[in-house]
Scaffold this motif. Structure first.
Motif, PDB file in Angstrom:
ATOM      1  N   LEU A 182       0.832  -1.206   0.000  1.00 36.81           N
ATOM      2  CA  LEU A 182       0.000   0.000   0.000  1.00 36.81           C
ATOM      3  C   LEU A 182       0.866   1.257   0.000  1.00 36.81           C
ATOM      4  CD1 LEU A 182      -2.731  -1.041   2.608  1.00 36.81           C
ATOM      5  CD2 LEU A 182      -3.066  -0.736   0.144  1.00 36.81           C
ATOM      6  N   PHE A 183       1.905   1.249   0.838  1.00 35.87           N
ATOM      7  CA  PHE A 183       2.770   2.416   1.005  1.00 35.87           C
ATOM      8  C   PHE A 183       3.576   2.699  -0.263  1.00 35.87           C
ATOM      9  CE2 PHE A 183       6.766   4.436   2.417  1.00 35.87           C
ATOM     10  CZ  PHE A 183       6.252   5.508   3.144  1.00 35.87           C
ATOM     11  N   ALA A 184       3.945   1.651  -0.979  1.00 38.19           N
ATOM     12  CA  ALA A 184       4.869   1.771  -2.114  1.00 38.19           C
ATOM     13  C   ALA A 184       4.216   2.273  -3.407  1.00 38.19           C
ATOM     14  CB  ALA A 184       5.552   0.429  -2.371  1.00 38.19           C
ATOM     15  N   LYS A 185       2.997   2.760  -3.336  1.00 39.76           N
ATOM     16  CA  LYS A 185       2.348   3.312  -4.528  1.00 39.76           C
ATOM     17  C   LYS A 185       2.779   4.762  -4.742  1.00 39.76           C
ATOM     18  CE  LYS A 185      -1.725   0.323  -4.185  1.00 39.76           C
ATOM     19  NZ  LYS A 185      -3.199   0.273  -3.989  1.00 39.76           N
ATOM     20  N   GLU A 186       3.187   5.085  -5.950  1.00 40.77           N
ATOM     21  CA  GLU A 186       3.714   6.422  -6.241  1.00 40.77           C
ATOM     22  C   GLU A 186       2.665   7.515  -6.038  1.00 40.77           C
ATOM     23  OE1 GLU A 186       6.479   8.649  -9.630  1.00 40.77           O
ATOM     24  OE2 GLU A 186       5.957   6.514  -9.823  1.00 40.77           O
ATOM     25  N   THR A 187       1.392   7.166  -6.150  1.00 37.17           N
ATOM     26  CA  THR A 187       0.326   8.155  -5.980  1.00 37.17           C
ATOM     27  C   THR A 187       0.207   8.670  -4.550  1.00 37.17           C
ATOM     28  OG1 THR A 187      -1.227   6.305  -5.715  1.00 37.17           O
ATOM     29  CG2 THR A 187      -1.063   7.320  -7.909  1.00 37.17           C
ATOM     30  N   ASN A 188       0.896   8.012  -3.606  1.00 39.18           N
ATOM     31  CA  ASN A 188       0.858   8.469  -2.208  1.00 39.18           C
ATOM     32  C   ASN A 188       1.774   9.675  -1.967  1.00 39.18           C
ATOM     33  OD1 ASN A 188      -0.881   6.388  -1.382  1.00 39.18           O
ATOM     34  ND2 ASN A 188       0.828   4.964  -1.077  1.00 39.18           N
ATOM     35  N   PHE A 189       2.584  10.017  -2.953  1.00 37.96           N
ATOM     36  CA  PHE A 189       3.620  11.036  -2.740  1.00 37.96           C
ATOM     37  C   PHE A 189       3.432  12.239  -3.667  1.00 37.96           C
ATOM     38  CE2 PHE A 189       5.093   6.880  -1.522  1.00 37.96           C
ATOM     39  CZ  PHE A 189       5.623   7.100  -0.259  1.00 37.96           C
ATOM     40  N   TYR A 190       3.978  13.371  -3.221  1.00 40.48           N
ATOM     41  CA  TYR A 190       3.797  14.629  -3.944  1.00 40.48           C
ATOM     42  C   TYR A 190       4.394  14.590  -5.346  1.00 40.48           C
ATOM     43  CZ  TYR A 190       2.960  16.274   0.844  1.00 40.48           C
ATOM     44  OH  TYR A 190       2.504  16.432   2.113  1.00 40.48           O
ATOM     45  N   ASN A 191       5.552  13.955  -5.466  1.00 39.98           N
ATOM     46  CA  ASN A 191       6.234  13.917  -6.754  1.00 39.98           C
ATOM     47  C   ASN A 191       7.184  12.712  -6.798  1.00 39.98           C
ATOM     48  OD1 ASN A 191       8.641  14.721  -5.313  1.00 39.98           O
ATOM     49  ND2 ASN A 191       7.940  16.845  -5.448  1.00 39.98           N
ATOM     50  N   THR A 192       7.801  12.513  -7.947  1.00 34.70           N
ATOM     51  CA  THR A 192       8.699  11.367  -8.131  1.00 34.70           C
ATOM     52  C   THR A 192       9.888  11.426  -7.193  1.00 34.70           C
ATOM     53  OG1 THR A 192       8.061  11.219 -10.463  1.00 34.70           O
ATOM     54  CG2 THR A 192      10.096  10.103  -9.819  1.00 34.70           C
ATOM     55  N   ARG A 193      10.402  12.621  -6.952  1.00 37.27           N
ATOM     56  CA  ARG A 193      11.575  12.770  -6.067  1.00 37.27           C
ATOM     57  C   ARG A 193      11.242  12.258  -4.668  1.00 37.27           C
ATOM     58  NH1 ARG A 193      15.787  16.460  -7.045  1.00 37.27           N
ATOM     59  NH2 ARG A 193      14.380  17.585  -8.452  1.00 37.27           N
ATOM     60  N   ASN A 194      10.085  12.681  -4.138  1.00 43.09           N
ATOM     61  CA  ASN A 194       9.669  12.217  -2.811  1.00 43.09           C
ATOM     62  C   ASN A 194       9.460  10.704  -2.801  1.00 43.09           C
ATOM     63  OD1 ASN A 194       9.644  14.832  -1.867  1.00 43.09           O
ATOM     64  ND2 ASN A 194       7.639  14.657  -0.897  1.00 43.09           N
ATOM     65  N   TYR A 195       8.831  10.218  -3.835  1.00 41.92           N
ATOM     66  CA  TYR A 195       8.562   8.787  -3.929  1.00 41.92           C
ATOM     67  C   TYR A 195       9.856   7.981  -3.883  1.00 41.92           C
ATOM     68  CZ  TYR A 195       7.474   4.334  -6.224  1.00 41.92           C
ATOM     69  OH  TYR A 195       7.365   3.003  -6.532  1.00 41.92           O
ATOM     70  N   LEU A 196      10.846   8.388  -4.663  1.00 46.85           N
ATOM     71  CA  LEU A 196      12.115   7.660  -4.704  1.00 46.85           C
ATOM     72  C   LEU A 196      12.860   7.735  -3.372  1.00 46.85           C
ATOM     73  CD1 LEU A 196      13.360   8.575  -8.287  1.00 46.85           C
ATOM     74  CD2 LEU A 196      12.737   6.300  -7.445  1.00 46.85           C
ATOM     75  N   LEU A 197      12.773   8.876  -2.714  1.00 41.38           N
ATOM     76  CA  LEU A 197      13.414   9.008  -1.403  1.00 41.38           C
ATOM     77  C   LEU A 197      12.865   7.958  -0.446  1.00 41.38           C
ATOM     78  CD1 LEU A 197      15.101  10.521   0.785  1.00 41.38           C
ATOM     79  CD2 LEU A 197      13.081  11.951   1.157  1.00 41.38           C
ATOM     80  N   PHE A 198      11.548   7.848  -0.381  1.00 44.74           N
ATOM     81  CA  PHE A 198      10.948   6.903   0.562  1.00 44.74           C
ATOM     82  C   PHE A 198      11.142   5.452   0.132  1.00 44.74           C
ATOM     83  CE2 PHE A 198       8.851  10.727   2.055  1.00 44.74           C
ATOM     84  CZ  PHE A 198       8.907  10.541   3.428  1.00 44.74           C
ATOM     85  N   MET A 199      11.192   5.196  -1.169  1.00 38.98           N
ATOM     86  CA  MET A 199      11.452   3.829  -1.613  1.00 38.98           C
ATOM     87  C   MET A 199      12.875   3.394  -1.236  1.00 38.98           C
ATOM     88  SD  MET A 199       8.638   2.671  -2.676  1.00 38.98           S
ATOM     89  CE  MET A 199       7.957   3.765  -1.384  1.00 38.98           C
ATOM     90  N   LEU A 200      13.816   4.326  -1.284  1.00 35.02           N
ATOM     91  CA  LEU A 200      15.185   4.000  -0.861  1.00 35.02           C
ATOM     92  C   LEU A 200      15.241   3.773   0.647  1.00 35.02           C
ATOM     93  CD1 LEU A 200      17.415   6.398  -3.016  1.00 35.02           C
ATOM     94  CD2 LEU A 200      17.245   3.916  -3.188  1.00 35.02           C
ATOM     95  N   LEU A 201      14.550   4.612   1.405  1.00 32.67           N
ATOM     96  CA  LEU A 201      14.517   4.440   2.859  1.00 32.67           C
ATOM     97  C   LEU A 201      13.932   3.072   3.208  1.00 32.67           C
ATOM     98  CD1 LEU A 201      13.209   7.955   3.990  1.00 32.67           C
ATOM     99  CD2 LEU A 201      15.507   7.052   4.372  1.00 32.67           C
ATOM    100  N   LEU A 202      12.888   2.692   2.491  1.00 28.09           N
ATOM    101  CA  LEU A 202      12.198   1.438   2.780  1.00 28.09           C
ATOM    102  C   LEU A 202      12.963   0.214   2.305  1.00 28.09           C
ATOM    103  CD1 LEU A 202       9.657  -0.141   3.666  1.00 28.09           C
ATOM    104  CD2 LEU A 202       8.670   0.371   1.419  1.00 28.09           C
ATOM    105  N   SER A 203      13.510   0.270   1.098  1.00 33.03           N
ATOM    106  CA  SER A 203      14.075  -0.942   0.488  1.00 33.03           C
ATOM    107  C   SER A 203      15.583  -1.095   0.635  1.00 33.03           C
ATOM    108  CB  SER A 203      13.725  -0.988  -1.002  1.00 33.03           C
ATOM    109  OG  SER A 203      14.337   0.094  -1.692  1.00 33.03           O
ATOM    110  N   THR A 204      16.260  -0.113   1.220  1.00 29.45           N
ATOM    111  CA  THR A 204      17.708  -0.234   1.448  1.00 29.45           C
ATOM    112  C   THR A 204      18.090  -0.092   2.918  1.00 29.45           C
ATOM    113  OG1 THR A 204      18.202   2.121   1.153  1.00 29.45           O
ATOM    114  CG2 THR A 204      18.168   0.748  -0.838  1.00 29.45           C
TER     115      THR A 204
END
Length: 380
Positions: A182-204
């Protein structure tokens, strides 16, 4: 306060005969001095102490808090010299944090003398402050440090026994498989930059301070890895070339595997931006590193959009790191997870003597497939 300290030592006379002589030492404006006791009635240390008790009080320097603490933890100060001579290996960032706490003490008790400070008054003051338990304990630690420094300068004063404050020590909760999806959906974030930041925090499993400090050159696209070689201060004004558990002499850099789905999107994003090798990836519209407060707001906004309830749970940004470690440990070698998470060892005990990036890359390469599974729900 005891101003004079008697002692005895054996000395040799002109004819080579040994005899015991009584002395006393004291501090004169921060300088240690000693004098011989010439009174022949002094035969024991008790007599010497009695003799010293009748001496006039030496001229003292101003013992107000603001005078003693005025240069504490400041670069190039006498206090820093004392600490280094005592074997302190604190990082500059730690000194700055401690200096901030000392300044709070000065603002509150600067006009007080060292002997004026009472533990119950300090406790009442701190209890009345709407601050975190960490802030209150740093205040106490700063007071202890001031007394310690006064002792270094030769002032015989005892620190009051200050009460420590306790906080919530419960670990941050991890996200479930369903919540990750649920969290990993890009539509939850303001923009691609924010989305990628959180995906890195989560997956690394990298820390927020490390993510904010990522520059283009740290992304090793051909290896599907990210080099973690530093962190940013809270304000983002200072870049430290070492990780949280490192220092200037032992930076403890590490590499982490970026899952293929995230690596692909990160590569596309970097290619679409006019970034130089030394430019930060995660910045605001003004080009400055994202603020922690903004990242925190984006995190809770994403949870809300994803429909993830926080009621009765301790969900923080650190939950993403906790989620990474918990999930990866379920199907990946513990030592590989240790390297990526930046833990000194599987038992959190310091292990490294120096950092070797090539060795870690070789160690992690067999686990790239495991990292690629991060966003795939486990079958149970």
């Amino acid at each position: 306060m005891q101003h004079y300290h008697p002692f005895k030592k054996t000395v040799r006379g002109k004819k080579g005969k040994s005899k015991k002589v009584f002395y006393y030492w004291y501090y004169d404006k921060g300088v240690q001095r000693q004098k011989v006791i010439k009174d022949k009635s002094v035969k024991t240390l008790y007599d010497a102490a009695l003799y010293c008790s009748k001496l006039p009080v030496p001229e003292q320097e101003d013992l107000r808090i603001k005078i003693i603490a005025k240069d504490m933890f400041l670069p190039g100060s006498k206090h820093i010299d004392f600490l280094r001579q005592s074997g302190s290996t604190c990082k500059e960032s730690s000194y700055r944090l401690k200096r901030t706490a000392v300044e709070h003490v000065i603002a509150t008790y600067g006009e007080y003398t060292l002997e004026d400070i009472k533990a119950n008054k300090v406790f009442k003051y701190l209890a009345s402050q709407e601050k975190s338990f960490l802030w209150k304990n740093r205040f106490n630690a700063a007071l202890y440090a001031i007394y310690e420094y006064a002792n270094m300068l030769g002032y015989d004063v005892k620190s009051p026994q200050l009460k420590q404050f306790k906080g919530n020590s419960v670990k941050a909760d991890a996200l479930t498989d369903k919540e990750i999806a649920l969290f990993a959906k890009e539509t939850n974030f303001y923009n691609t930059r924010n989305y990628l930041l959180f995906m890195l925090l989560l997956s690394t499993g990298i820390r927020v301070s490390e993510a904010r400090a990522i520059r283009k050159k740290q992304f090793l696209q051909d290896k599907q890895m990210l080099l973690i070689d530093g962190q940013l201060s809270g304000s983002g004004n200072e870049h430290y070339a070492y990780t949280k558990r490192g220092n200037e002499t032992n930076p403890k850099w590490r590499v982490v595997i970026v899952p293929a789905t995230v690596a692909k999107k990160l590569t596309a994003f970097i290619s679409s931006q006019p970034l130089g090798d030394d430019d930060y990836i995660f910045t605001t519209s003004s080009g400055k590193p994202m603020l922690i407060s903004s990242i925190r707001c984006a995190f809770f906004s994403a949870l809300n959009r994803a429909g993830i309830s926080i009621a009765g749970r301790r969900l923080t940004i650190h939950s993403l790191r906790h989620t990474f470690v918990t999930r990866m440990r379920s199907y990946t070698d513990a030592d590989a997870v240790r390297i990526m998470a930046g833990h000194s060892s599987t038992s959190m005990t310091d292990y490294y003597t120096h950092y070797r990036i090539d060795d870690d890359i070789k160690t992690l390469q067999p686990y790239i497939a495991n990292a690629n599974r991060f966003f795939t729900p486990e079958k149970g």
